[in-house]
Design a protein around this motif. Structure first.
Motif, PDB file in Angstrom:
ATOM      1  N   LEU A 103       0.827  -1.199   0.000  1.00 55.36           N
ATOM      2  CA  LEU A 103       0.000   0.000   0.000  1.00 55.36           C
ATOM      3  C   LEU A 103       0.869   1.260   0.000  1.00 55.36           C
ATOM      4  O   LEU A 103       0.540   2.254  -0.650  1.00 55.36           O
ATOM      5  CB  LEU A 103      -0.933  -0.010   1.216  1.00 55.36           C
ATOM      6  CG  LEU A 103      -2.140  -0.955   1.107  1.00 55.36           C
ATOM      7  CD1 LEU A 103      -2.808  -1.119   2.465  1.00 55.36           C
ATOM      8  CD2 LEU A 103      -3.141  -0.437   0.069  1.00 55.36           C
ATOM      9  N   LEU A 106       1.955   1.632  -3.584  1.00 48.86           N
ATOM     10  CA  LEU A 106       0.845   2.093  -4.420  1.00 48.86           C
ATOM     11  C   LEU A 106       0.613   3.587  -4.246  1.00 48.86           C
ATOM     12  O   LEU A 106       0.333   4.313  -5.210  1.00 48.86           O
ATOM     13  CB  LEU A 106      -0.424   1.317  -4.076  1.00 48.86           C
ATOM     14  CG  LEU A 106      -0.484  -0.130  -4.587  1.00 48.86           C
ATOM     15  CD1 LEU A 106      -1.591  -0.910  -3.863  1.00 48.86           C
ATOM     16  CD2 LEU A 106      -0.724  -0.157  -6.092  1.00 48.86           C
ATOM     17  N   HIS A 107       0.726   4.057  -3.003  1.00 50.04           N
ATOM     18  CA  HIS A 107       0.534   5.494  -2.754  1.00 50.04           C
ATOM     19  C   HIS A 107       1.698   6.316  -3.307  1.00 50.04           C
ATOM     20  O   HIS A 107       1.489   7.311  -4.018  1.00 50.04           O
ATOM     21  CB  HIS A 107       0.377   5.750  -1.258  1.00 50.04           C
ATOM     22  CG  HIS A 107       0.369   7.215  -0.927  1.00 50.04           C
ATOM     23  ND1 HIS A 107      -0.708   8.036  -1.216  1.00 50.04           N
ATOM     24  CD2 HIS A 107       1.319   8.019  -0.370  1.00 50.04           C
ATOM     25  CE1 HIS A 107      -0.426   9.273  -0.841  1.00 50.04           C
ATOM     26  NE2 HIS A 107       0.788   9.293  -0.324  1.00 50.04           N
ATOM     27  N   GLN A 110       2.070   7.039  -7.212  1.00 48.60           N
ATOM     28  CA  GLN A 110       1.198   8.005  -7.883  1.00 48.60           C
ATOM     29  C   GLN A 110       1.209   9.372  -7.209  1.00 48.60           C
ATOM     30  O   GLN A 110       0.486  10.276  -7.636  1.00 48.60           O
ATOM     31  CB  GLN A 110      -0.229   7.452  -7.961  1.00 48.60           C
ATOM     32  CG  GLN A 110      -0.744   6.835  -6.653  1.00 48.60           C
ATOM     33  CD  GLN A 110      -1.565   7.775  -5.797  1.00 48.60           C
ATOM     34  OE1 GLN A 110      -2.677   8.095  -6.151  1.00 48.60           O
ATOM     35  NE2 GLN A 110      -1.016   8.186  -4.665  1.00 48.60           N
ATOM     36  N   MET A 172      -8.092   0.933  -0.219  1.00 45.00           N
ATOM     37  CA  MET A 172      -7.904   2.045  -1.159  1.00 45.00           C
ATOM     38  C   MET A 172      -9.224   2.767  -1.414  1.00 45.00           C
ATOM     39  O   MET A 172      -9.251   4.007  -1.514  1.00 45.00           O
ATOM     40  CB  MET A 172      -7.298   1.530  -2.464  1.00 45.00           C
ATOM     41  CG  MET A 172      -5.848   1.077  -2.331  1.00 45.00           C
ATOM     42  SD  MET A 172      -5.001   0.854  -3.929  1.00 45.00           S
ATOM     43  CE  MET A 172      -5.860  -0.601  -4.560  1.00 45.00           C
ATOM     44  N   PHE A 179      -5.357   7.279  -2.911  1.00 48.51           N
ATOM     45  CA  PHE A 179      -5.110   6.283  -3.955  1.00 48.51           C
ATOM     46  C   PHE A 179      -5.967   6.614  -5.177  1.00 48.51           C
ATOM     47  O   PHE A 179      -7.188   6.466  -5.142  1.00 48.51           O
ATOM     48  CB  PHE A 179      -5.439   4.872  -3.455  1.00 48.51           C
ATOM     49  CG  PHE A 179      -4.615   4.441  -2.272  1.00 48.51           C
ATOM     50  CD1 PHE A 179      -3.361   3.880  -2.446  1.00 48.51           C
ATOM     51  CD2 PHE A 179      -5.100   4.618  -0.979  1.00 48.51           C
ATOM     52  CE1 PHE A 179      -2.600   3.492  -1.354  1.00 48.51           C
ATOM     53  CE2 PHE A 179      -4.343   4.231   0.124  1.00 48.51           C
ATOM     54  CZ  PHE A 179      -3.088   3.667  -0.062  1.00 48.51           C
ATOM     55  N   VAL A 183      -4.250   3.409  -9.694  1.00 46.42           N
ATOM     56  CA  VAL A 183      -3.500   2.418  -8.920  1.00 46.42           C
ATOM     57  C   VAL A 183      -4.415   1.371  -8.283  1.00 46.42           C
ATOM     58  O   VAL A 183      -3.937   0.446  -7.643  1.00 46.42           O
ATOM     59  CB  VAL A 183      -2.615   3.068  -7.829  1.00 46.42           C
ATOM     60  CG1 VAL A 183      -1.586   3.989  -8.453  1.00 46.42           C
ATOM     61  CG2 VAL A 183      -3.449   3.783  -6.773  1.00 46.42           C
ATOM     62  N   ARG A 184      -5.721   1.537  -8.469  1.00 49.41           N
ATOM     63  CA  ARG A 184      -6.659   0.524  -7.947  1.00 49.41           C
ATOM     64  C   ARG A 184      -6.819  -0.561  -9.009  1.00 49.41           C
ATOM     65  O   ARG A 184      -7.830  -0.650  -9.699  1.00 49.41           O
ATOM     66  CB  ARG A 184      -8.005   1.153  -7.603  1.00 49.41           C
ATOM     67  CG  ARG A 184      -7.906   2.187  -6.497  1.00 49.41           C
ATOM     68  CD  ARG A 184      -9.267   2.750  -6.152  1.00 49.41           C
ATOM     69  NE  ARG A 184      -9.203   4.160  -5.818  1.00 49.41           N
ATOM     70  CZ  ARG A 184     -10.249   4.948  -5.677  1.00 49.41           C
ATOM     71  NH1 ARG A 184     -11.475   4.465  -5.860  1.00 49.41           N
ATOM     72  NH2 ARG A 184     -10.097   6.223  -5.373  1.00 49.41           N
TER      73      ARG A 184
END
Length: 456
Positions: A103, A106-107, A110, A172, A179, A183-184
């Protein structure tokens, strides 16, 4: 130094806008206090492929190559949403234990202002990772049948899907400001799992911490540029304030610097990192004999229903002793049996006379259960009792039947340089995995011939 196949490194997953990503990364290193020795360089020149680290001058064993302050690590604690991940820690628990780091990635990927953007510039392009989990299923099964890789990948894929839909996506969606929609994505999550598998580091526990849960993985800039060799020349050391990469042997000027990811067999290297060491370079290579295969070999040796039932009884007894399991394997290296106690106990219990087994079982396994004299090195195998060698031999023969090709077919491909060069990269990698395993298994066949004599 031996040639080694490197994990592909190509353009990274974010739009950098930097024509010289190495210069941007080195400038970032100075800003965050990541100190590289003047004797080393991050470069595409002089490496096996893509980015790597090479010695600009001769390096002596024990010399410091670079220092990474803990604040420069990218982890669930250092990322910009670290406090949120800590508050939600209970809801983010998973089988892998990687969800908080994933996670965080992912954050940060972006986030336009992420402090790690120059570091991301040296990442591989996520869409071109070469782990077998990204191969078409049919190709994976065809090329790697018998190696254990397809089964490991299927478990990974099932766990990734479950983890994403049950934990990651709901988290997310609960924090849409952190998010973005792009990215989801299960595909991106899948790729980041592979990236963490190949590029992250897990700090070992101290001896007194053995009972604790393993440390969470972290991304270590600079350290993840180094590639793996069994005969490595550098090693990562951990201290309270920083991580240090230290030379473990002399490194001549112009030679590449290699780290170690641990004692990894080729099937583990291709599964987790997407590359192998060509035969015979990987001195840590192993072959597995599935525990249930030894059970099958024992059952095939029975002649009556009573003997068959007794074989099952012996197996259940071994399960009770926690020596075997339905998904376990006996691991055979080039020079020793890594699961020595389990294999010796299994051969002993499955081959002992029925009366002796009854006595052992009546004692609840607490009788004379001393270990056999000496360690079970490969050269000691001919000294085993004839019945043990026969059972082991039959188990090896059953294991060899699980491959789609025999040893000679693979040998012919490897020995013909023109034919080998025409194989795809995946075909070459899979061939190296199969061949290394089969060589170990065929060595066992030679050493388990009933009537053979101890090797002097």
């Amino acid at each position: 130094m031996a040639t080694q196949t490197k994990r592909p490194r190509v353009a990274g997953p974010v739009d950098r806008g930097d024509p010289d990503p190495v210069a941007g990364f080195l400038n970032w290193c100075r800003l965050v206090g990541l100190e590289l020795s003047p004797k080393v360089a991050v470069s595409r020149q002089g490496t096996v492929a893509g980015y790597g680290m090479v010695a600009r001058e001769s390096v002596q064993a024990g010399e410091l190559l670079f220092v990474v302050p803990r604040a420069a690590l990218l982890s669930q604690h250092t990322c910009s949403i670290g406090s949120l991940l800590e508050r939600e820690r209970g809801a983010l628990q998973s089988q892998s234990g990687w969800v908080p780091l994933l996670l965080a990635l992912l954050h940060e990927l972006q986030a336009p202002a992420s402090r790690w953007r120059p570091y991301f510039a040296l990442w591989p392009e996520l869409g071109r990772l070469e782990h077998p989990m990204f191969w078409p299923e049919e190709e994976r099964r065809c090329l790697l049948q018998g190696t254990g890789v397809p089964e490991a990948v299927e478990k990974d894929l099932a766990n990734i899907r479950s983890e994403y839909h049950s934990i990651v996506l709901p988290f997310m969606e609960a924090h849409p400001d952190l998010f973005s929609l792009r990215v989801r994505s299960l595909e991106l999550y899948h790729q980041l799992v592979a990236l963490v598998m190949a590029y992250s580091f897990q700090e070992p526990l101290e001896e007194e911490e053995d009972e604790k849960e393993p440390n969470s993985p972290v991304m270590v800039p600079a350290a993840d540029i180094l590639n793996h060799l069994a005969n490595h020349n550098a090693n990562l050391e951990y201290s309270a304030n920083c991580l240090r990469m230290v030379a473990t042997q002399p490194i001549p000027k112009g030679h590449e610097i290699f780290n170690t990811y641990g004692q990894m067999a080729n099937w583990q290297l291709i599964h987790m990192y997407g590359f192998v060491e060509p035969y015979p370079d990987n001195t840590d290579d192993t072959a597995d004999i599935q525990m249930v295969t030894v059970r099958e070999a024992a059952l095939q040796g029975t002649k009556t229903e009573a003997e068959r039932l007794l074989a099952y009884e012996r197996w259940d007894f071994l399960c009770k002793l926690e020596m075997v399991g339905e998904e376990g394997a006996f691991v055979i290296g080039r020079e020793e049996v890594l699961t020595e106690e389990e294999l010796i106990t299994t051969l002993k219990v499955l081959c002992m006379p029925a009366e002796e087994f009854r006595e052992l079982k009546d004692q609840d396994g607490g009788g004379d259960n001393k270990r056999e004299e000496g360690s079970l090195t490969i050269t000691n195998i001919p000294k085993l009792k004839a019945s043990w060698r026969q059972l082991l031999r039959n188990s090896v023969l059953l294991t060899l039947q699980t491959y789609a090709t025999d040893l000679k077919t693979d040998q012919d491909l490897l020995s013909n340089k023109e034919v080998y060069a025409q194989l795809s990269w995946r075909e070459q990698q899979a061939l190296q995995v199969r061949y290394g395993q089969k060589m170990i298994l065929h060595q066992l066949l030679e050493l388990t011939q009933v009537g053979s004599f101890p090797v002097p």
